[in-house]
Scaffold this motif. Sequence first.
Motif, PDB file in Angstrom:
ATOM      1  N   VAL A   1      -2.486 -68.912 101.876  1.00 14.21           N
ATOM      2  CA  VAL A   1      -2.711 -69.278 103.430  1.00 14.21           C
ATOM      3  C   VAL A   1      -1.697 -69.658 103.835  1.00 14.21           C
ATOM      4  O   VAL A   1      -1.485 -69.523 105.249  1.00 14.21           O
ATOM      5  N   GLU A   2      -0.395 -70.198 103.503  1.00 11.96           N
ATOM      6  CA  GLU A   2       0.782 -70.576 104.123  1.00 11.96           C
ATOM      7  C   GLU A   2       1.610 -69.429 104.548  1.00 11.96           C
ATOM      8  O   GLU A   2       2.586 -69.333 105.493  1.00 11.96           O
ATOM      9  N   GLN A   3       1.167 -68.377 103.954  1.00 13.64           N
ATOM     10  CA  GLN A   3       1.921 -66.913 104.425  1.00 13.64           C
ATOM     11  C   GLN A   3       1.217 -66.070 105.305  1.00 13.64           C
ATOM     12  O   GLN A   3       1.554 -64.942 105.585  1.00 13.64           O
ATOM     13  N   GLN A   4      -0.131 -66.399 105.430  1.00 15.04           N
ATOM     14  CA  GLN A   4      -0.975 -65.734 106.433  1.00 15.04           C
ATOM     15  C   GLN A   4      -0.543 -65.573 107.852  1.00 15.04           C
ATOM     16  O   GLN A   4      -0.400 -66.506 108.568  1.00 15.04           O
ATOM     17  N   THR A   5      -0.229 -64.410 108.228  1.00 10.56           N
ATOM     18  CA  THR A   5       0.003 -64.184 109.782  1.00 10.56           C
ATOM     19  C   THR A   5      -1.050 -62.984 110.176  1.00 10.56           C
ATOM     20  O   THR A   5      -1.729 -62.329 109.250  1.00 10.56           O
ATOM     21  N   ASP A   6      -1.250 -62.883 111.464  1.00  9.52           N
ATOM     22  CA  ASP A   6      -2.435 -61.937 112.029  1.00  9.52           C
ATOM     23  C   ASP A   6      -1.808 -60.546 111.422  1.00  9.52           C
ATOM     24  O   ASP A   6      -2.821 -59.726 110.992  1.00  9.52           O
ATOM     25  N   ASP A   7      -0.779 -60.302 111.463  1.00  5.79           N
ATOM     26  CA  ASP A   7      -0.342 -58.777 111.134  1.00  5.79           C
ATOM     27  C   ASP A   7      -0.458 -58.745 109.417  1.00  5.79           C
ATOM     28  O   ASP A   7      -0.707 -57.616 108.989  1.00  5.79           O
TER      29      ASP A   7
ATOM     30  N   GLN B   1       5.776 -55.519 102.828  1.00  4.74           N
ATOM     31  CA  GLN B   1       6.104 -54.943 104.286  1.00  4.74           C
ATOM     32  C   GLN B   1       6.754 -53.508 104.009  1.00  4.74           C
ATOM     33  O   GLN B   1       6.930 -52.658 104.606  1.00  4.74           O
ATOM     34  N   VAL B   2       7.554 -53.782 102.708  1.00  2.95           N
ATOM     35  CA  VAL B   2       8.253 -52.594 102.029  1.00  2.95           C
ATOM     36  C   VAL B   2       7.326 -51.169 101.906  1.00  2.95           C
ATOM     37  O   VAL B   2       7.481 -50.129 102.487  1.00  2.95           O
ATOM     38  N   LEU B   3       6.163 -51.939 101.263  1.00  2.00           N
ATOM     39  CA  LEU B   3       5.181 -50.673 100.880  1.00  2.00           C
ATOM     40  C   LEU B   3       4.789 -50.173 102.045  1.00  2.00           C
ATOM     41  O   LEU B   3       4.239 -49.080 102.162  1.00  2.00           O
ATOM     42  N   HIS B   4       4.237 -51.000 103.119  1.00  2.00           N
ATOM     43  CA  HIS B   4       3.536 -50.730 104.266  1.00  2.00           C
ATOM     44  C   HIS B   4       4.428 -49.560 105.164  1.00  2.00           C
ATOM     45  O   HIS B   4       3.935 -48.860 106.032  1.00  2.00           O
TER      46      HIS B   4
END
Length: 504
Positions: A373-379, A330-333
């Motif tokens: 898989v456990e960290q996957q969100t649409d974003d 998220q920081v890089l994004h």
Amino acid sequence: MAAAIERLLCEISESEEPIDELRSLRTAVAATPLSGLRESLSAEKLGVVFSLLNTNDRQQVEVCVEILGRVLQVLDPAHLAQNCKSELQSGLNHPDDSVKVLALTQIGRVVGHSEGITEVLNSPEILRDVIRCVGAERIGIAKEAISALSKLSNTKAGLDALFRSDLLKELKDVMSISDVIRYRVYELVVEVSSVSPVSLGYCANSSFISQLLEELTGDDVLVRATAIEMVTSLAQSQHGRQYLAQQGIMDKISNMIVAADSDPFSSFYLPGLVKFFGNLAVTDSPQQVCERYPAFLNMVFAMAMNPDPTQTPVALDTIGLLGGTVEGKQVLHKTGEQFRSVLKRMSLLATDEATELRVRSLEAIAQLLTLPVEQQTDDLLLLTESWFSSLSSKPMEMIRDMSTQPFPELHCSALRIFTAIACQKWGQRLMMSTPGFAEWVVDRSVGKGKEAKDCKFELVGALLSTSSIREIFGAPNYLKLKTYLEEGPYYVRAVSSVTTEGAD
């Protein structure tokens, strides 16, 4: 076998030239299980072998060291401390390096034992000799001495002995021998400091830590680079990081990064500064570290874009470290087009540079794209998909081409990128829409060697770790993948041969 060892010890004690008997004893000791040695030997019985170390005969010393190295490891450390104290101290002062290493190894065992350490603490002359071994020319001796002193410091009594007695002066005297020895002492201090806030307090109160921190801004750039490595190690523990923050070291290192542009010698120590914050970001919080010290991320990006190949590796490793966490992604994004440019640069490095840089770039890309898989969100899925698409106009073909390279490290690094996207639906759809990909995954003729087979097996496992794979790949391909997984990474299909009568 125990009787044979007893007999050989007697023969050795009676012989004027005992080298043949010593060799026979070495053979007998090597052939006896450790449990058998423990039952049949004591420190007292080994006196004759210890005494034979006092010779200029290199061959005799070598055989004695081999015998003692095997036998002493089975003796109780407290028993060893009580009965072999003088022999161990003699070993510390022996002219042969292998004897010193043997003695230091056993002292390390003793000080790691609750009763043995008491014996050693009552003999400060032994500890004085151990400290002097930190200043030995041979690094192997110094490493064993540092290890023994580090174990000693795991107790309050040991800390008191090392930092609140005459031994402290001995440590500082050894430290003054040379720059190399000084940093060996710093290595010991950092190792001790990392154990607990109490041990850090001892090291700080003895002025070692403040002296190390002063070296960060010294005139010698090579000394500065080594100091940064030591401080980075100190920051591995939470109490170490708290101490450094209280001393204003994070701000000091950030200012050093800012000032690096005006220092023609900054390339010597700049990678260390970046590594420091990279490790700090992973252990604490990527967002907090990057927001509080913006110079760090700006420098990482600048180093990644720099054509100087000496700066690129640490930038790639740091980007991979940051991007390996959700918060780091998220920081890089948030940096927007700045990171997009870096990503394109990484793609170019992966295709056009020397093998080592290509591998490092591919490994960093794999970390950026990894999303369990456990960290996957649409974003986050949209994010990793967009990053993959940014690599090239045809990223699947690009990575596939690299996976066919004859260099095992390139082949495996490319496979790790496929493994990273294999448990993400968009990745599975891309794979399925790429002609021949489903067949290639289960083709065991692709990739030679253990590492390549292991990497392919991990890819198959990643594909099968999701519930979506059967629907996206289809039932026939799903069954082939399951069969591949069940057969294991090294399965070889038997080939039947037909023999024709009369043929050669």
